[in-house]
Design an enzyme around this catalytic site. Structure first.
Site, PDB file in Angstrom:
ATOM      1  N   GLU A  38       0.794  -1.228   0.000  1.00  0.00           N
ATOM      2  CA  GLU A  38       0.000   0.000   0.000  1.00  0.00           C
ATOM      3  C   GLU A  38       0.830   1.282   0.000  1.00  0.00           C
ATOM      4  O   GLU A  38       0.338   2.342  -0.351  1.00  0.00           O
ATOM      5  CB  GLU A  38      -0.962   0.009   1.182  1.00  0.00           C
ATOM      6  CG  GLU A  38      -0.286  -0.183   2.514  1.00  0.00           C
ATOM      7  CD  GLU A  38      -1.188  -0.918   3.507  1.00  0.00           C
ATOM      8  OE1 GLU A  38      -2.362  -0.551   3.618  1.00  0.00           O
ATOM      9  OE2 GLU A  38      -0.696  -1.855   4.175  1.00  0.00           O
ATOM     10  N   SER A  39       2.100   1.175   0.357  1.00  0.00           N
ATOM     11  CA  SER A  39       2.965   2.356   0.282  1.00  0.00           C
ATOM     12  C   SER A  39       3.215   2.781  -1.155  1.00  0.00           C
ATOM     13  O   SER A  39       3.661   3.898  -1.404  1.00  0.00           O
ATOM     14  CB  SER A  39       4.308   2.054   0.955  1.00  0.00           C
ATOM     15  OG  SER A  39       4.949   0.986   0.281  1.00  0.00           O
TER      16      SER A  39
END
Lengths: 297, 257, 297, 257
Positions: free
Chosen positions: D53-54
């Site tokens: 998700e980064s």
């Protein structure tokens, strides 16, 4: 789920008549003209074309009878104004037009890319793009009560992108302005990438923050140098403005367009032969090299 | 042409350039504004920035002639080359001070049409909005540019591509567009402002143009600066030598000007 | 409208008590710890902190009593789990928490950046993040009738970003994953950028597609090498995992936290002195150089 | 520990890795899944991709140990390092095949809690959702990972951080989350599936674990594969030597395993 690396004609043969096709997504930069011309050679028709400002590409597809619907903000010739084939086809009812603004087409594709049914905007209300259309909805924002417009998602069958370099897997380095490339790629069912160069995957992986498109979205990846002429490609070649002006003069009539197409589309077997017809000097003579960036561990 | 020192379009460019204030972020589109921004940032507005809907952000002139915002000299040494959602988001959140718009037709409230017109009984299709509708709706102020031709001044435009002010006398107050609306119309003969009701008035005539002649092109009685209490109708300043030299540097073959 | 280039203490002095501050936006990458510690030294309190997963930064601010509200998806220690100062402060009622998911905080800031009152999402519904909150709204999509959640915009007073390099004007090159840096920068009223290096504007302009932040959003730009330690910065230094583990062991109690802060925050005058306390070898020993990119004309 | 060849967590990692099919796009979060993806792509799923998700997208193991998704070895030579809206958009448009979730509590419908629990009468605050709620709502399927401890199996979780199935017997059919819901729960003693109603059942016990003992940790009567017509309760395959070697290559000091 990697892309197929294949020749342009094979890649384009995957696009069926009747498809919805988003193209010209980086605006006047890196327009996929090579794909457009191959679509014409293969006689793919009944297309619904989607884009912000298409700067000749749509005019050419329309002129050859490949298009039944245009969903766009602007169709013409940025150097010269009018796209005559577009104008005639609209005035004669040969194609229908869904009028957009650049932002509404961007938001429609971004909604598709984000996987939501719509996105809200403060644009559109008060214009006839909104009033004379049943595609948008006006609503009161439930938080502050302001009136806003909702733009429904568009999910094209195809997005077509011309880039500087791609891996054989379909991971793509793209630089210079990108317009609505990323929303369109995210929204599309299939993506056809043409690239100035197909490079080793290590080249792409040396700079993962430069990657604008990853393979799982890409159906076909094609090495196609000069694939965006007469539009410019950052780091590769300049805009061939004379070409735009000549096209404008030549295609005011349908028969003029046919002459143009018989030379530039039907008179060549492929993009390599096309390139031999271009005599303008579009070379990058003052290159700017990007400052070094490192990753590593 | 009103002068042998400069063309109408050169004057339009320098007049448009003066509508950019120092520190402004300007939304620049096609044609004349491409040159006007470069003049402004080279003269009175060194801290102005330009954004272009393709994703370009610039703080300086391009080092070479540009036909379009995406010509390589406009991308090269830009502050940023990003994407349309980024640029339009700056516009939508209210960060754009001034935007430029052209048009085939304009009405007294600054509503612009670039979509379709009626010519001798039949519809003529034009290229369309591009980003014009978005700029018109959301920029803090807009500057309209068009040749001074009677067919362009309409009691009612055929199609509102780019909204101006409402016709209720309240300008943008009850209008759904969040931006400030048009602040000026620059034609090849004159510059117009918009009063607080949102209606066009004559601000200045270009050197050599005549007020009566300028106003005769309109199908309605156009008010003047005097009529709306905004001083007198001035004469538009001529381009300075420096400005002209810049225009001709940025457009050496007079392609746009 | 360029940023002010100034020392860290001057930049941080612009942040008033009671501000809403978004930070830790690139997730575990490039967390602006130097700014966090300077906020504590200057005694800026009553902050409302906003972020996705803060990985220690919020725990440190909370531990020192600088925070009254947390709007976040996750607060802890990614290496070790619990952030004890966060946990104690929530359990004692010292701070209030608005629970988010990573996507809801991303969308809230993206709505702010886009200048719209809300963005729709297919996430959240069916969770207690939605049910036990009055911040979100459930609505029927007017196009297809599906139930979706609306996430209202968040517009922080400040976004704080640590980057690899910036010009003195505040134009920023940032690479490696960026998390929600761009939405937060777009949404924020002010942005404080710390950078490993302040470089000549020509360096930034040599690669405009690398620019993630442009000056008009930036209030202050600060040269601050090692400003993200113990988090990693692509191309500059690795993560100091031992530091995370030691912090976890040391700060289970309030007095342990005070000991930690008296050494690492109050025991140093500035970031240079801080750096002298770090003995881990975080050097990049296997650099990867990004493949060359050209612009030009 | 059930074996002297491997730890419980090593078995959890290899079991989780097998839940990734070749060609899958997996949404990888913190801790054990960081290792599990690397094992999967090195063995049976060479064409799997991972998203984090980064903003990270990878098709290969990191060349060095990673404590978090943002450790430099995970960014270096990634397929892409982009941003969260990009990654979450892939999830929201239905492009993520499998996501991994941990939890402090799980109920029989796979609802997970990572926000706050009741311990001896008082609320204990946990770190929260991170991206877990989003993955739970929108991934095609999710795999849940947690230690096999009675306090983690709840008739009703204190807080639904990450939705599983509805309790109406219709799984995800009438549930507002568009994703497919949990497909497996891997604990330190057993692997569970979810039947078409969305209820947990025992699929396999890990080597050395006993069915009665495994089920005794639950406050409700957990059904088994036999009960739901899904064959018999198997014994979870042990990690192969190759898998173990890979786990120890990717986590050389046993930090996570």
């Amino acid at each position: 789920m990697a892309a197929s690396r294949e020749p342009l004609d094979v890649a384009v043969s995957r696009i069926d008549a009747g498809s919805t096709v988003a193209a010209g997504l980086a605006l006047e930069h890196s327009i996929p003209f090579a794909v457009g011309h191959e679509l014409l050679r293969q006689g793919v028709n009944d297309l619904s074309v989607i884009g912000p400002i298409s700067d000749l590409l749509f005019d050419q597809l329309i002129g050859d009878g490949a298009v039944s619907e245009v969903r766009a903000a602007w169709v013409g010739n940025v150097s010269a104004g009018t796209g005559y084939r577009f104008r005639d086809a609209v005035e004669s009812g040969e194609v229908t037009v869904e009028n957009h603004s650049n932002f509404s087409i961007a938001l429609a594709l971004e909604a598709g890319a984000m996987g939501v049914p719509y996105l809200p905007t403060r644009s559109l209300l008060g214009s006839d793009i909104f009033e004379q259309s049943d595609q948008f909805v006006e609503t009161a924002d439930p938080f502050e009560g302001e009136q806003i417009a909702l733009v429904p998602a568009i999910e094209p069958d195809w997005a077509i992108v011309h880039a500087q370099r791609a891996s054989p897997h379909g991971d793509v380095h793209l630089w210079g302005n990108t317009g609505i490339v990323e929303p369109a790629v995210g929204a599309a069912e299939n993506v056809l990438v043409t690239a100035e160069e197909i490079v080793d995957p290590d080249v792409i992986k040396s700079d993962p923050s430069r990657v604008a498109i990853t393979r799982e979205q890409v159906t076909s990846v094609v090495e196609c140098p000069f694939g965006a002429h007469p539009s410019p490609v950052a780091g590769h070649y300049n805009r061939d403005n004379e070409y735009y002006l000549r096209y404008n003069r030549q295609t005011e009539t349908e028969s003029g367009f046919e002459d143009w197409a018989s030379k530039w589309v039907y008179g060549v077997a492929d993009r390599d032969e096309y390139a031999t017809l271009v005599d303008a000097d579009l070379e990058i003579t003052s290159p700017t090299v990007a400052a070094e960036v490192q990753y590593g561990q | 042409m009103a002068s042998d020192r400069y063309t109408d379009r050169e004057l339009m460019v320098t007049t448009a350039a003066r509508e950019i204030e120092d520190g402004d972020t300007a939304f620049v589109g096609m044609r004349l504004p491409l040159i006007a921004f470069q003049v402004a940032v080279s003269t009175h507005a060194p801290d102005a920035m330009a954004v272009y809907e393709s994703g370009v952000v610039r703080d300086s002139p391009a080092d070479g002639f540009i036909h379009t915002m995406c010509d390589l000299p406009n991308l090269d040494r830009a502050v940023a080359t990003t994407d349309m959602i980024d640029i339009m988001s700056r516009l939508q959140r209210g960060d754009i001070d001034v935007g430029f718009l052209g048009g085939a037709e304009v009405d007294r409230y600054g509503n612009l049409n670039t979509t379709r017109v009626n010519g001798e009984g039949e519809d003529i299709r034009l290229p369309g909005s591009g980003g014009a509708c978005d700029i018109a709706c959301m920029a803090e102020r807009t500057v309209l540019l068009m040749p001074h031709e009677p067919r362009r001044f309409a009691e009612e435009v055929t199609y509102v591509t780019s909204p101006g002010y409402a016709d209720d006398g309240n300008g943008r107050n009850n209008h759904p567009a969040p931006g400030g609306g048009p602040s000026a119309l620059v034609t090849s003969k004159a510059t117009f402002g918009f009063d607080e009701r949102g209606e066009l008035y004559l601000r200045s005539v270009h050197p050599g143009a005549d007020v009566t002649d300028v106003l005769a092109a309109f199908p309605w009685e156009v008010r003047t600066a005097e009529d709306v209490g905004e001083g007198v109708v001035e004469t538009t300043p001529e381009p300075t030598d420096e400005e002209l030299e810049l225009v001709r540097t940025f457009d050496p073959d007079g392609f746009w000007t």
